[in-house]
Enzyme design. Structure first.
Site, PDB file in Angstrom:
ATOM      1  N   VAL B 100     -17.239  45.884 -61.906  1.00 27.06           N
ATOM      2  CA  VAL B 100     -15.826  45.523 -61.914  1.00 27.06           C
ATOM      3  C   VAL B 100     -15.764  44.005 -62.069  1.00 27.06           C
ATOM      4  CG1 VAL B 100     -13.660  45.548 -60.614  1.00 27.06           C
ATOM      5  CG2 VAL B 100     -15.310  47.417 -60.324  1.00 27.06           C
ATOM      6  N   CYS B 101     -14.849  43.551 -62.925  1.00 23.63           N
ATOM      7  CA  CYS B 101     -14.573  42.112 -63.028  1.00 23.63           C
ATOM      8  C   CYS B 101     -15.863  41.386 -63.428  1.00 23.63           C
ATOM      9  CB  CYS B 101     -14.008  41.652 -61.693  1.00 23.63           C
ATOM     10  SG  CYS B 101     -13.226  40.030 -61.659  1.00 23.63           S
ATOM     11  N   THR B 102     -16.134  40.245 -62.852  1.00 24.53           N
ATOM     12  CA  THR B 102     -17.329  39.478 -63.218  1.00 24.53           C
ATOM     13  C   THR B 102     -18.619  40.117 -62.700  1.00 24.53           C
ATOM     14  OG1 THR B 102     -16.910  38.080 -61.303  1.00 24.53           O
ATOM     15  CG2 THR B 102     -16.166  37.256 -63.443  1.00 24.53           C
ATOM     16  N   GLY B 103     -18.505  41.259 -62.051  1.00 22.81           N
ATOM     17  CA  GLY B 103     -19.709  42.024 -61.724  1.00 22.81           C
ATOM     18  C   GLY B 103     -20.529  42.325 -62.978  1.00 22.81           C
ATOM     19  N   ALA B 150     -12.425  45.710 -66.345  1.00 15.75           N
ATOM     20  CA  ALA B 150     -11.853  44.360 -66.436  1.00 15.75           C
ATOM     21  C   ALA B 150     -11.617  43.801 -65.023  1.00 15.75           C
ATOM     22  CB  ALA B 150     -10.576  44.415 -67.257  1.00 15.75           C
TER      23      ALA B 150
END
Lengths: 212, 212
Positions: B100-103, B150
């Site tokens: 998720v996200c910058t993961g 995202a």
């Protein structure tokens, strides 16, 4: 701006973390997770703990109060005089007093929803009337400085609305973009109005086993 | 079904808690919050800690891997060999490996996004290419058993999609109703495509100050 998010054993994590993620972006926000006693609080699934860095007595006068819901643990909290007293006193000076999901039952138990419209998780809607509140089938229900949100994920919508009221619509939109909140659920069954009857029945059974 | 959600100092709470809330409703789900070392991990805002009940070595073979993002702490994690080794090995036997996200930057740092399409928080999109991945402007991007989502709130949509793949669309819809995920944001600025230019500029400034 002191924001106090109450947690307790049996709360639902997303009820608390949704508003936290939004409100912590507000200018000058100081978010505090508070509990009757500081320390780890277990969520209703028992798979996760969040830390309450503060005890209730540390935050007697927060500007914003957020009360998340949960399942059985929430019903315990509705009978906890220490929690109810803190909410009653905090509400006297708060700018906003809010709840997510069945957190409105805890608010209700303090008496402050008496005669007001409010919302909660769809499964718990019949519980609200015992606290003198009128269940309203809206996602976010505002009555003066009291705002209640529907189940679990509704706390994100509630907090974005609140962010707009506090810091203006431009800031709220900036926060929405920061958390990339452009929801695109792959299904459309997020409310009693939209879900198929068979889905509602299965969800009711699942909720009942968690809640009672 | 063992689900391992990685946390680390500087992660973003909603990145982890969104998927947790969805996936923990799956039949036979056993959700584990894991970290390099067990114990409290501070979120990027520093206002909240979540407990990792398990260290990475406790969960070498999870069925589902979830890697949340964050800000500066995420960039530190992209260089942590213990974390990267665990992901690489877990991915060899996982049924699903997700971020998720910058993961996705942490996933990328392991090399497993090489040559694949992926997504991340809009602010970090230019970082993906350094890991050989092609940024794709979709909310949820699937490449075989790898799914990237995202920014921040997109983990909820990703997890509902994944729930449907694992347990069928009916179960995913039940979960959507249980978390009352009928999103009704009060504004419509949750993506670069939808937000006004002035909002994007303000959000970019805010993200830059968090991220760099």
């Amino acid at each position: 701006m002191d924001i106090a998010i109450l947690i307790y054993d049996g709360f639902t994590a997303l009820d608390a973390v949704g508003p936290y993620e939004v409100l912590s972006c507000l200018p000058k926000a100081k978010v505090h997770f508070v509990a009757k006693e500081a320390g780890l609080k277990r969520t209703h699934t028992k798979a996760l703990s969040l830390s309450a860095d503060y005890k209730l007595a540390d935050l007697p006068n927060p500007d914003i109060v957020v009360i998340p819901g949960g399942t059985k643990g929430t019903m315990v909290a509705t009978k906890d005089e220490t929690i109810l007293d803190w909410i009653k006193k905090a509400h006297m000076s708060s700018k906003w007093t809010t709840s997510v999901c069945t957190g409105s039952l805890i608010l209700g138990a303090t008496g402050i929803l008496q005669g007001l419209k409010a919302t909660t998780h769809w499964y718990a809607k019949d519980y609200l009337s015992q606290f003198g509140a009128e269940y309203t089938n809206d996602r976010v229900v505002q009555q003066g400085k009291i705002i209640t949100a529907a189940g679990v994920s509704a706390g994100i919508d509630m907090a974005l609305y609140l962010a707009g009221e506090i810091a203006g619509k431009e800031m709220a939109q900036v926060i929405q973009l920061l958390i990339e909140y452009d929801p695109t659920p792959p299904f459309d069954s997020g409310s009693l109005v939209k879900a198929d009857k068979s889905i509602i029945e299965l969800a009711q059974d699942a909720a009942k086993s968690e809640f009672e």
